[in-house]
Design a protein around this motif. Sequence first.
Motif, PDB file in Angstrom:
ATOM      1  N   TYR A 123      -3.057 -29.595 -37.967  1.00  0.00           N
ATOM      2  CA  TYR A 123      -1.668 -29.843 -37.574  1.00  0.00           C
ATOM      3  C   TYR A 123      -1.341 -29.109 -36.261  1.00  0.00           C
ATOM      4  CZ  TYR A 123      -0.018 -32.412 -41.676  1.00  0.00           C
ATOM      5  OH  TYR A 123       0.201 -33.373 -42.633  1.00  0.00           O
ATOM      6  N   THR A 124      -1.908 -27.938 -36.081  1.00  0.00           N
ATOM      7  CA  THR A 124      -1.700 -27.222 -34.821  1.00  0.00           C
ATOM      8  C   THR A 124      -2.353 -27.973 -33.665  1.00  0.00           C
ATOM      9  OG1 THR A 124      -1.596 -25.088 -35.975  1.00  0.00           O
ATOM     10  CG2 THR A 124      -2.071 -25.041 -33.615  1.00  0.00           C
ATOM     11  N   LEU A 125      -3.531 -28.520 -33.910  1.00  0.00           N
ATOM     12  CA  LEU A 125      -4.204 -29.328 -32.900  1.00  0.00           C
ATOM     13  C   LEU A 125      -3.376 -30.570 -32.563  1.00  0.00           C
ATOM     14  CD1 LEU A 125      -6.634 -30.016 -31.121  1.00  0.00           C
ATOM     15  CD2 LEU A 125      -7.730 -31.043 -33.134  1.00  0.00           C
ATOM     16  N   LEU A 126      -2.799 -31.209 -33.580  1.00  0.00           N
ATOM     17  CA  LEU A 126      -1.951 -32.385 -33.357  1.00  0.00           C
ATOM     18  C   LEU A 126      -0.702 -32.018 -32.558  1.00  0.00           C
ATOM     19  CD1 LEU A 126      -2.273 -34.045 -36.868  1.00  0.00           C
ATOM     20  CD2 LEU A 126      -3.047 -35.035 -34.713  1.00  0.00           C
ATOM     21  N   ARG A 127      -0.168 -30.829 -32.806  1.00  0.00           N
ATOM     22  CA  ARG A 127       1.002 -30.369 -32.042  1.00  0.00           C
ATOM     23  C   ARG A 127       0.609 -30.152 -30.571  1.00  0.00           C
ATOM     24  NH1 ARG A 127       2.609 -26.970 -35.333  1.00  0.00           N
ATOM     25  NH2 ARG A 127       4.388 -28.149 -36.146  1.00  0.00           N
ATOM     26  N   LEU A 128      -0.590 -29.641 -30.357  1.00  0.00           N
ATOM     27  CA  LEU A 128      -1.072 -29.438 -28.986  1.00  0.00           C
ATOM     28  C   LEU A 128      -1.234 -30.779 -28.269  1.00  0.00           C
ATOM     29  CD1 LEU A 128      -2.125 -27.551 -26.783  1.00  0.00           C
ATOM     30  CD2 LEU A 128      -4.401 -27.712 -27.836  1.00  0.00           C
ATOM     31  N   LEU A 129      -1.775 -31.778 -28.960  1.00  0.00           N
ATOM     32  CA  LEU A 129      -1.893 -33.122 -28.387  1.00  0.00           C
ATOM     33  C   LEU A 129      -0.515 -33.685 -28.053  1.00  0.00           C
ATOM     34  CD1 LEU A 129      -4.675 -34.773 -30.596  1.00  0.00           C
ATOM     35  CD2 LEU A 129      -4.817 -34.224 -28.154  1.00  0.00           C
ATOM     36  N   PHE A 130       0.424 -33.485 -28.974  1.00  0.00           N
ATOM     37  CA  PHE A 130       1.794 -33.945 -28.771  1.00  0.00           C
ATOM     38  C   PHE A 130       2.385 -33.310 -27.516  1.00  0.00           C
ATOM     39  CE2 PHE A 130       6.378 -33.557 -29.474  1.00  0.00           C
ATOM     40  CZ  PHE A 130       6.721 -34.864 -29.788  1.00  0.00           C
ATOM     41  N   LEU A 131       2.143 -32.029 -27.323  1.00  0.00           N
ATOM     42  CA  LEU A 131       2.636 -31.320 -26.144  1.00  0.00           C
ATOM     43  C   LEU A 131       1.994 -31.863 -24.869  1.00  0.00           C
ATOM     44  CD1 LEU A 131       4.115 -29.023 -24.669  1.00  0.00           C
ATOM     45  CD2 LEU A 131       2.200 -27.516 -25.287  1.00  0.00           C
ATOM     46  N   ILE A 132       0.694 -32.073 -24.890  1.00  0.00           N
ATOM     47  CA  ILE A 132      -0.017 -32.557 -23.704  1.00  0.00           C
ATOM     48  C   ILE A 132       0.498 -33.931 -23.278  1.00  0.00           C
ATOM     49  CG2 ILE A 132      -2.259 -33.328 -22.839  1.00  0.00           C
ATOM     50  CD1 ILE A 132      -3.525 -31.108 -24.608  1.00  0.00           C
ATOM     51  N   PHE A 133       0.670 -34.836 -24.243  1.00  0.00           N
ATOM     52  CA  PHE A 133       1.089 -36.197 -23.939  1.00  0.00           C
ATOM     53  C   PHE A 133       2.561 -36.280 -23.545  1.00  0.00           C
ATOM     54  CE2 PHE A 133      -2.928 -37.376 -25.630  1.00  0.00           C
ATOM     55  CZ  PHE A 133      -3.165 -38.694 -25.265  1.00  0.00           C
ATOM     56  N   ASN A 134       3.351 -35.292 -23.941  1.00  0.00           N
ATOM     57  CA  ASN A 134       4.791 -35.335 -23.674  1.00  0.00           C
ATOM     58  C   ASN A 134       5.265 -34.104 -22.913  1.00  0.00           C
ATOM     59  OD1 ASN A 134       5.757 -37.792 -25.420  1.00  0.00           O
ATOM     60  ND2 ASN A 134       4.381 -36.627 -26.747  1.00  0.00           N
ATOM     61  N   TYR A 135       4.367 -33.548 -22.115  1.00  0.00           N
ATOM     62  CA  TYR A 135       4.673 -32.279 -21.446  1.00  0.00           C
ATOM     63  C   TYR A 135       5.956 -32.299 -20.614  1.00  0.00           C
ATOM     64  CZ  TYR A 135       4.217 -28.065 -18.681  1.00  0.00           C
ATOM     65  OH  TYR A 135       4.481 -26.868 -18.079  1.00  0.00           O
ATOM     66  N   PRO A 136       6.274 -33.383 -19.891  1.00  0.00           N
ATOM     67  CA  PRO A 136       7.514 -33.367 -19.088  1.00  0.00           C
ATOM     68  C   PRO A 136       8.773 -33.061 -19.901  1.00  0.00           C
ATOM     69  CG  PRO A 136       6.135 -35.203 -18.428  1.00  0.00           C
ATOM     70  CD  PRO A 136       5.498 -34.614 -19.655  1.00  0.00           C
ATOM     71  N   GLU A 137       8.759 -33.391 -21.194  1.00  0.00           N
ATOM     72  CA  GLU A 137       9.918 -33.131 -22.041  1.00  0.00           C
ATOM     73  C   GLU A 137      10.130 -31.633 -22.263  1.00  0.00           C
ATOM     74  OE1 GLU A 137      12.071 -35.348 -23.263  1.00  0.00           O
ATOM     75  OE2 GLU A 137      11.007 -36.972 -22.233  1.00  0.00           O
ATOM     76  N   PHE A 138       9.065 -30.867 -22.144  1.00  0.00           N
ATOM     77  CA  PHE A 138       9.133 -29.442 -22.476  1.00  0.00           C
ATOM     78  C   PHE A 138       8.800 -28.550 -21.276  1.00  0.00           C
ATOM     79  CE2 PHE A 138       7.302 -31.937 -26.038  1.00  0.00           C
ATOM     80  CZ  PHE A 138       8.404 -31.919 -26.878  1.00  0.00           C
ATOM     81  N   ALA A 139       8.699 -29.153 -20.097  1.00  0.00           N
ATOM     82  CA  ALA A 139       8.211 -28.424 -18.915  1.00  0.00           C
ATOM     83  C   ALA A 139       9.100 -27.244 -18.543  1.00  0.00           C
ATOM     84  CB  ALA A 139       8.087 -29.385 -17.735  1.00  0.00           C
ATOM     85  N   GLU A 140      10.399 -27.334 -18.831  1.00  0.00           N
ATOM     86  CA  GLU A 140      11.295 -26.232 -18.435  1.00  0.00           C
ATOM     87  C   GLU A 140      11.156 -25.010 -19.327  1.00  0.00           C
ATOM     88  OE1 GLU A 140      15.563 -26.810 -19.297  1.00  0.00           O
ATOM     89  OE2 GLU A 140      15.003 -28.782 -20.037  1.00  0.00           O
ATOM     90  N   ALA A 141      10.460 -25.130 -20.455  1.00  0.00           N
ATOM     91  CA  ALA A 141      10.263 -23.985 -21.351  1.00  0.00           C
ATOM     92  C   ALA A 141       9.114 -23.115 -20.851  1.00  0.00           C
ATOM     93  CB  ALA A 141       9.974 -24.472 -22.767  1.00  0.00           C
TER      94      ALA A 141
END
Length: 624
Positions: A20-38
């Motif tokens: 699940y942590t690996l899946l969260r990392l994939l989610f972050l990589i594919f959607n990085y612009p959504e979280f870039a300001e963090a």
Amino acid sequence: MFDTTFKLMLRRLGLLLVLYTLLRLLFLIFNYPEFAEAGAGQMLFAFAHGLRFDLAAILAINGLFILLSLLPAGKTLHPGYQRVLKWVFILGNAPFIALAMVDVEFFKFIGRRTSNELLSITGDITDQLVQLLGYYWYLALGFLLLLVGLAKAFPKAPALPAPAGKVWVRSLRLLLVAGFVVLGIRGGLQLKPLRPNHAFILEPAALGHLTLNSPFTFIKGIGKTALEEKHYFNSDKELLAALQFNPQKYTKPNGSPVKENVVIIILESFAAEYVGALNTGQGYTPFLDSLASEGIMFRHAFANGRKSIESLSSILAGVPSLMPEPFITSPYLSNNLYGLGTLLQQAGYQTAMFHGAANGSMGFNNFASRAGVQEYFGLDEYPDALRKQDFDGQWGIFDEPYLQYVSRELTEFQQPFMATLFTLSSHQPYTIPAKYKGRFQKGELEIHESIGYSDHALRQFFKSASQQPWYENTLFILTADHTQKSINPAYQNELGHFRVPLLLFHPGKDFQSINESKVAQHADIPATVVDYLNLATDKLLPFGHSLLDTASMGRAVFFNGSAYVLVQPEVVTELKQDDQLSFYTFPDLAPAASPAPQAGQLLKAQVQYFRNGMVGNRLYFWNE
């Protein structure tokens, strides 16, 4: 208690936590612009906080596996039994791993983790499964690799297991574990069980989506259709006052009704980001831009939802998508509803909807009927002789031939009429006819070329429509159902995710007296049509307001998956699910220098009106 069987089960569940942590990392990589300001520290905290939600999901999914692993009797470490356990483990978790992989891309479309909305579009997914797998092959491959990896990493039982413990000890252990499982699924000893909104404790708020996991939000969404009522205001009178709403506003028109046609064109995925008229000429819509110069294009227009299935209720009935489930698929669809079609039918209009996809897609045909639209033209109604040559191979009829078909059909209608047209070629997989390959700008995103094609189809529609007898007597309203993938940082924020074009155009009218800088939204369309046609009604909902009202600078409301947002020219107000208010500047989204209590009251009033009106079937309570 901590024998081989128990330790083996913990290792296997621990393997899922790693996955699940690996899946969260994939989610972050594919959607990085959504979280870039963090910052990095904030992201790490989101990962750590996410373990709580991961554990809840894993325990809920693997209840049977845990039971079978810790059976009080029998040789649970026997090789044959262990093979059965492995299959239970793999098959039980596989659908949820697939769901998490799907959400890596689906999040870009809906702006939140998947809930039970997938259940409402199962038919469409099934029909398009082959092309979806072909287009998103890398997700399917990733899913298979994760599944194979999970099977290979599955901890094996020792070749020479220790003797099993006594039955009564194993029974007691199972009861204790069951208690901890319930506690883990609940998320702890707090008063309320763990919910998706508990993830949104960080700034920026978008990190809540990173904290969550898709299996958790999906499980929490199953069967959760009932809205919880709110009671910020003690009486209907107080509520109407806070809403700044007068139900009688349109009951006594000034003069006779205007017997003109209305054509509402909903452009698939035409995000404001792609429209040149909204971006100093930088876009993929030359014809829409030219139309904007002749009509009025609102510079700050918003969809009331993030999905096609959510747009229609706002546009045709003034019902914004202010709950996790689309109104079209919710049990509240049976509530009393006066759609735009109903109001215009009462005024003697012929009403119809056109959508070149398969009949039943997204439930559009059923909702159109619910909103008072008399006729529905889908793929089934398209001429048989043309269907094969004009079919895009995936969803339905290419936009150019379909819009020409619509133009011809409208000429056969009795005036006045109201028609809604929903395009589809700019939908994934963004297919355009072979003869147009290389003609339109490729852009930086796959969708850009299909946007250019759909804009061309729109140009051809207006060219042919302008030769028809009904054209000069028609108000055209053009908008998009929702936004799509983004490449421009200016749109990669909470407001940008909902910004769409909204254009009023009439061949013989001038709308220049209207301020193009006012805030507009889909839910304004019914009130705008009623106002323009000078119709008498007290069946408009308080969410929308006529865009023709020169005294108002407008507003928009939407639900982003974790909070309600009210957009006004002077302030953006956010109401979280714990009833806390936050205020930001518009359109920069910087924290407001001071609270805006009136805006907060207005947003609370809209939320109470929506929730209580849906639950009690009292959307039109002033007529009771």
